[in-house]
Design an enzyme around this catalytic site. Structure first.
Site, PDB file in Angstrom:
ATOM      1  N   VAL A   1      36.184  59.554  41.277  1.00  0.00           N
ATOM      2  CA  VAL A   1      34.788  59.108  41.320  1.00  0.00           C
ATOM      3  C   VAL A   1      34.432  58.386  40.029  1.00  0.00           C
ATOM      4  CG1 VAL A   1      32.408  59.766  41.689  1.00  0.00           C
ATOM      5  CG2 VAL A   1      34.219  61.047  42.816  1.00  0.00           C
ATOM      6  N   LYS A   2      33.951  57.164  40.220  1.00  0.00           N
ATOM      7  CA  LYS A   2      33.541  56.358  39.066  1.00  0.00           C
ATOM      8  C   LYS A   2      32.083  56.666  38.751  1.00  0.00           C
ATOM      9  CE  LYS A   2      35.284  51.810  38.141  1.00  0.00           C
ATOM     10  NZ  LYS A   2      35.396  50.464  38.677  1.00  0.00           N
ATOM     11  N   ILE A   3      31.826  56.973  37.486  1.00  0.00           N
ATOM     12  CA  ILE A   3      30.483  57.359  37.053  1.00  0.00           C
ATOM     13  C   ILE A   3      30.084  56.465  35.890  1.00  0.00           C
ATOM     14  CG2 ILE A   3      29.117  59.285  36.139  1.00  0.00           C
ATOM     15  CD1 ILE A   3      30.300  60.441  38.517  1.00  0.00           C
TER      16      ILE A   3
ATOM     17  N   THR B   1      37.737  50.189  42.520  1.00  0.00           N
ATOM     18  CA  THR B   1      36.718  49.353  43.154  1.00  0.00           C
ATOM     19  C   THR B   1      35.440  49.501  42.326  1.00  0.00           C
ATOM     20  OG1 THR B   1      35.765  51.084  44.572  1.00  0.00           O
ATOM     21  CG2 THR B   1      37.704  49.925  45.428  1.00  0.00           C
TER      22      THR B   1
END
Ligand code: E4P
Length: 214
Positions: A82-84, A27
């Protein structure tokens, strides 16, 4: 190459999961905003539908705030990645999260050297944005191919995600380039599935069968 579905839409995700072809979901804040739902409950729901990794992006900017937000996201379910964003703070946060055993997807990578920095910070995945590179006249697929070659040459464990996919050609190109994953929107995944000769073939088999059985 494995597939992720690039979507925050529960109906799309449920439908595609039933096909048995996707390993997980990615997402981003734009996709989540489109759903008009509260983020955390939506993320929890997606994680309960999808057994594989579900990427959810932080919106914080400083490294410490990113780490704190990432920990909240990771607490939602075991399969959260976790998208960073690929910034200096993003690299520092990734290094810390990786030390804490939290999986990360370094996003908004547009060059092989950015992808290598993501890998060196301990990222689990690096997402290269093909469509957005094409939009500015560069070649997104070349960036993916070069990153794959570099990661192989230097025995880097970070997995390459071909992202920002706009059409079937991007999916086929990502596969030829050796990407570990392509994260594909529902419309493009449906386009990958369909071929006019398949539809024609089904109709012809049916017609031949019905003629012979009369
Ligand atoms: C990747 O993880 C992103 O969610 C996505 O692929 C971005 O695609 P876009 O450039 O079509 O917005």
């Amino acid at each position: 190459m494995k597939f992720f579905l690039d979507s925050a839409n529960v109906e799309e995700i449920t439908r595609v999961m039933s096909w048995g072809v996707v390993a997980g979901v990615t997402t981003n804040p734009s996709l989540v905003a489109r759903e008009g739902k509260e983020f955390m409950p939506l993320l929890k729901q997606i994680c309960s539908i999808v057994p594989g990794p579900v990427s959810a992006e932080v919106l914080s900017e400083g490294a410490d705030d990113m780490v704190a937000e990432a920990r909240e996201l990771a607490a939602v379910a075991d399969n959260v990645v976790v998208k960073i964003p690929l910034t200096a703070d993003g690299l520092a946060a990734t290094r810390e999260l990786s030390a804490q055993g939290i999986k990360t997807n370094l996003t908004l990578a547009f060059s092989p050297v950015q992808a290598m920095l993501a890998a060196r910070s301990g990222a689990t995945y690096a997402s290269l944005f093909i469509g957005r590179l094409d939009d500015v006249g560069a070649c997104g697929l070349s960036a993916v191919a070069e990153t794959v070659r570099n990661f192989q040459a230097y025995a880097v464990g970070t997995r390459v995600i071909a992202a920002s996919i706009r059409n079937v050609g991007h999916v086929e190109g990502a596969m030829s380039a050796g990407a570990d994953y392509a994260t594909v929107p529902f419309r493009v995944l449906s386009d990958c599935l369909h071929h006019p000769l398949t539809d024609q073939g089904i109709e012809k088999f049916k017609a031949d069968w019905e003629k012979a059985m009369k």
